[in-house]
Design a protein around this motif. Sequence first.
Motif, mmCIF file in Angstrom:
data_model
loop_
_atom_site.group_PDB
_atom_site.id
_atom_site.type_symbol
_atom_site.label_atom_id
_atom_site.label_comp_id
_atom_site.label_asym_id
_atom_site.label_seq_id
_atom_site.Cartn_x
_atom_site.Cartn_y
_atom_site.Cartn_z
ATOM 1 N N GLY A 1 23.439 -24.612 69.166
ATOM 2 C CA GLY A 1 22.168 -24.436 69.879
ATOM 3 C C GLY A 1 21.446 -23.173 69.433
ATOM 4 N N SER B 1 18.400 -29.833 70.924
ATOM 5 C CA SER B 1 19.262 -28.662 70.738
ATOM 6 C C SER B 1 19.571 -28.001 72.076
ATOM 7 C CB SER B 1 18.599 -27.663 69.802
ATOM 8 O OG SER B 1 17.721 -26.833 70.510
ATOM 9 N N SER B 2 18.599 -28.046 73.007
ATOM 10 C CA SER B 2 18.867 -27.495 74.333
ATOM 11 C C SER B 2 19.972 -28.273 75.020
ATOM 12 C CB SER B 2 17.605 -27.542 75.198
ATOM 13 O OG SER B 2 16.683 -26.591 74.756
ATOM 14 N N LEU C 1 23.406 -26.786 76.331
ATOM 15 C CA LEU C 1 23.822 -26.945 77.724
ATOM 16 C C LEU C 1 25.215 -27.548 77.818
ATOM 17 C CD1 LEU C 1 21.023 -28.236 80.079
ATOM 18 C CD2 LEU C 1 22.362 -26.166 80.222
ATOM 19 N N ALA D 1 10.807 -21.454 75.107
ATOM 20 C CA ALA D 1 10.665 -22.599 74.216
ATOM 21 C C ALA D 1 9.504 -23.497 74.648
ATOM 22 C CB ALA D 1 11.967 -23.389 74.192
ATOM 23 N N LEU E 1 15.433 -18.987 78.040
ATOM 24 C CA LEU E 1 15.266 -19.682 76.758
ATOM 25 C C LEU E 1 14.311 -20.865 76.906
ATOM 26 C CD1 LEU E 1 16.753 -19.978 73.816
ATOM 27 C CD2 LEU E 1 17.833 -21.882 74.935
ATOM 28 N N GLU E 2 14.471 -21.625 77.983
ATOM 29 C CA GLU E 2 13.623 -22.802 78.185
ATOM 30 C C GLU E 2 12.170 -22.407 78.431
ATOM 31 O OE1 GLU E 2 14.122 -26.396 78.068
ATOM 32 O OE2 GLU E 2 15.441 -25.284 76.757
ATOM 33 N N TYR F 1 19.813 -19.302 79.875
ATOM 34 C CA TYR F 1 19.299 -20.624 79.530
ATOM 35 C C TYR F 1 17.888 -20.843 80.077
ATOM 36 C CZ TYR F 1 18.629 -25.542 79.103
ATOM 37 O OH TYR F 1 18.082 -26.738 78.785
ATOM 38 N N LYS G 1 17.798 -22.326 67.319
ATOM 39 C CA LYS G 1 16.718 -21.445 67.771
ATOM 40 C C LYS G 1 16.357 -20.411 66.709
ATOM 41 C CE LYS G 1 16.298 -23.401 71.709
ATOM 42 N NZ LYS G 1 15.238 -24.406 71.821
#
Lengths: 192, 486
Positions: free
Chosen positions: B216, B169-170, B174, B139, B135-136, B132, B220
């Motif tokens: 989610g 979407s995050s 989560l 992003a 990914l953040e 995660y 992406k």
Amino acid sequence: MDFLIANFAEILFYCLAFLTVASAIGVVAFKSPVHAALSLLFCFVMVAALFLLRHAELLAAVQVLVYGGGIMVLFLFVIMLVNVKDLKLEQVFLSGIAPLAVIGGVLLGVLIAFGLVFGVLASGHGDGTALRSVDGDEIGNTEAIGAVLYTKYLVPFEVVSVVLLVAMIAAIVFGRRSAGLEGAGGGGGKTS
Amino acid sequence: MSLADFVPFLPEIFLAVAGLAVLLLGIPMGSRGSRPIIAISIGALAATAVLIFLVGRPTAGPQLILGDMLVIDQFAVFFKVLVLIASALALLMASGYLDRAGYSSGEFAALILFADLGMFVMVSGANLASLYVGLELMALSVYVLVGYFKLEVKSNEGAVKYFVLGAASSAVLLYGISLIYGTTGSLDLETIRSSLTGVPHQNVLLMLGIVLVAFGMLFKVAAVPFHVWTPDAYEGAPTPVTAFISVAPKAVAFAMFLRLFAGTFASEVDHWWMLLWIASAATMIYGNVAALTQDNVKRMLAYSSIAHAGYALMGLVAASDNGTWAVLMYMGVYTFMNLGAFGFVILLESKGYAGERIEDFAGLARRHPAAAAGMLIFMLGLAGIPPTAGFMGKLYLWAATVEAGYVVLAVISVIMSAVSLYYYFRSVVQMYLKDGEAEGEAAAQMLNDRWTGTAIAVCAVLTLVIGLWPAPLVGWAKSGLSALGF
């Protein structure tokens, strides 16, 4: 009286939970931005109290320091800098997304209720030992978080520091007036 | 954890340091244009590739490092190298573009490097927490890149839409992760996987968690119905950024998708295949049909990239070894075709504006025969016509889908590939059959930018070579199957 003493934790929890939800509703319900911000601050403090109730002392302290302190100050800065009295309410915009917002809110509520009903109520809640023990050794909550954060979760922790750096770069990129070549003598960018 | 544990992590550490260095170098070197900074960044990417070869690849099977947060395996190496190549090509394309538009290059290159770092963590994450966070990081860097041309309204609009929907979407992702953690009691992928196999699971909460994680991830990879941000973000972003975000973040999102669904949740396939089947079919149909009416080439390619996500999703639905490596192969192929196509959009300039309209391609074959031939290769590739790599990529996906018994899905994708011929060939018709000067307008010109030209040439050669001789890429993609849980 006996009932009060025996169920003190539960009663306290429901009082705090009620105040948390009430202040959260206040954030969106108050017309004055300052009142809304104060309501938000109250909400943060109540959440910190809920953390305390679950013996998560560090989280409670961080909640007050970071959210109640740092983030609230930023909110208030923005409210003071923008002259909110002169701003007009964007009626058209808000009424347009209102149905969507309601649908989204209801969906979110259903999802969370679902999680609560099937998860927490079905399995019961723990006694909070996991919050203060690492590998079976019971230590304080702060020590436990520190031990896990700087050993097992070191990689995500360090990557988050880069995330914060990127956020700062983003603020500078979007905040500066021209295209970023002023120091280099390049002047602003094309506006076309 | 000892210091030796950090050795396989050196490529990532180097990328972070290089990002900081480029950020600082951008200040004194900004006056010399973007090329020195871009050259240094590409050098850093090459050095990272060398570091991956030296220390960052598995010596004997998948290897968990740093508190089981990351896994070093061939699967991760495949995507890391793909990301490095895609970013280097995107940076080559950006060099001249940034100078022409008058934007600084230091932050641009640094953001690309930080995005790469996030993608590295994402493709090698063995824990939902590290996945995660990676990914953040990816992003957030990409949101900024989309809005990098801050004086242009479209760029702002695209960035805001992408950011708001991406943040939502995050949150969904989560919440799904928290439900999975709540039911399995672990964030570790291997622990989750072993707790799922054996026990027949009818746990509603776990199902909801898996479905939300799927939502989610579908966002992406820009699959229907989570695609609404794509056309605006792709059209508004500076074109080199569009080229970058249409390939690298999509490829790593598929890597994470595969690791979670073909690996960790593989035993729950009965519960999620239907969801992904519908998403795949809807994405192929919507992406291709919506692309038919686009007159803006960037928007057309945005819808086409939605459609390609639908094709790649077929490999996930197949949920087999063949499906998995077919997705790896397809992402490799798609990267070069799409980057090349966007390269031409960068180079084409009409009356001082970017040549984004389909009419700007009119008469290109007569004025710039080499460029028209190159564009033809990419359009053939994206449509999936035999001598190009696009055909080989689709062929393996179809084979895996039919083998897994999803014949209807394969038939839909074949029909939709035929539909896609129409809009890909609209630009080809303009190039070869139309005369751009007949309309009394000044014809669009190809800019003479050697760096971008080199990047396009690399893409064109790879598109053809992989199409004619796919064995090395296939072998490489198959080696990725040794990954955790496959």
